[in-house]
Motif scaffolding. Structure first.
Motif, PDB file in Angstrom:
ATOM      1  N   ARG A 193      38.187  38.567  36.258  1.00  0.00           N
ATOM      2  CA  ARG A 193      37.249  37.908  35.353  1.00  0.00           C
ATOM      3  C   ARG A 193      37.770  36.538  34.933  1.00  0.00           C
ATOM      4  N   GLN A 194      39.064  36.436  34.673  1.00  0.00           N
ATOM      5  CA  GLN A 194      39.645  35.160  34.277  1.00  0.00           C
ATOM      6  C   GLN A 194      39.562  34.156  35.425  1.00  0.00           C
ATOM      7  N   ALA A 231      37.352  34.124  37.824  1.00  0.00           N
ATOM      8  CA  ALA A 231      35.946  33.747  37.968  1.00  0.00           C
ATOM      9  C   ALA A 231      35.552  32.723  36.902  1.00  0.00           C
ATOM     10  N   LYS A 232      36.008  32.921  35.688  1.00  0.00           N
ATOM     11  CA  LYS A 232      35.724  31.974  34.609  1.00  0.00           C
ATOM     12  C   LYS A 232      36.346  30.618  34.918  1.00  0.00           C
ATOM     13  N   ASP A 233      37.593  30.623  35.358  1.00  0.00           N
ATOM     14  CA  ASP A 233      38.270  29.373  35.711  1.00  0.00           C
ATOM     15  C   ASP A 233      37.552  28.659  36.853  1.00  0.00           C
ATOM     16  N   ARG A 240      34.317  28.897  37.659  1.00  0.00           N
ATOM     17  CA  ARG A 240      33.066  28.333  37.149  1.00  0.00           C
ATOM     18  C   ARG A 240      33.318  27.035  36.395  1.00  0.00           C
ATOM     19  N   GLU A 241      34.366  27.018  35.563  1.00  0.00           N
ATOM     20  CA  GLU A 241      34.694  25.808  34.816  1.00  0.00           C
ATOM     21  C   GLU A 241      35.086  24.674  35.751  1.00  0.00           C
TER      22      GLU A 241
END
Length: 78
Positions: free
Chosen positions: A51-52, A54-56, A58-59
């Motif tokens: 999840r981390q 994926a978040k990174d 996207r950012e």
């Protein structure tokens, strides 16, 4: 990378030392013995890491798109 259990919070965002977290760990210890418990904790740690990442990602994609379109005000142009 540790080979034994990873000390990740397996239950969403529960603080480590609440009565609810303690009760959940007690039930977990009773139901899941040794290797199963370690495997579940390691699996949860992998989910959190995915999840981390994926978040990174996207950012980073958002930043790259902003740079390419010139949206950011702090970009110096020649």
């Amino acid at each position: 990378m540790p080979s034994e259990s990873v000390h990740a919070r397996p239950y969403a965002q529960l603080p480590a030392h609440t009565p609810v977290a303690g009760a959940l760990r007690a039930v977990e210890s009773f139901l899941l013995r040794g290797g199963q418990q370690t495997a579940r904790r390691n699996a949860w740690a992998s989910v959190v890491a995915d999840r981390q990442r994926a978040k990174d990602r996207r950012e980073a994609e958002h930043e790259m798109a902003a740079l390419l379109t010139g949206v950011r005000g702090d970009v110096v142009r020649d």
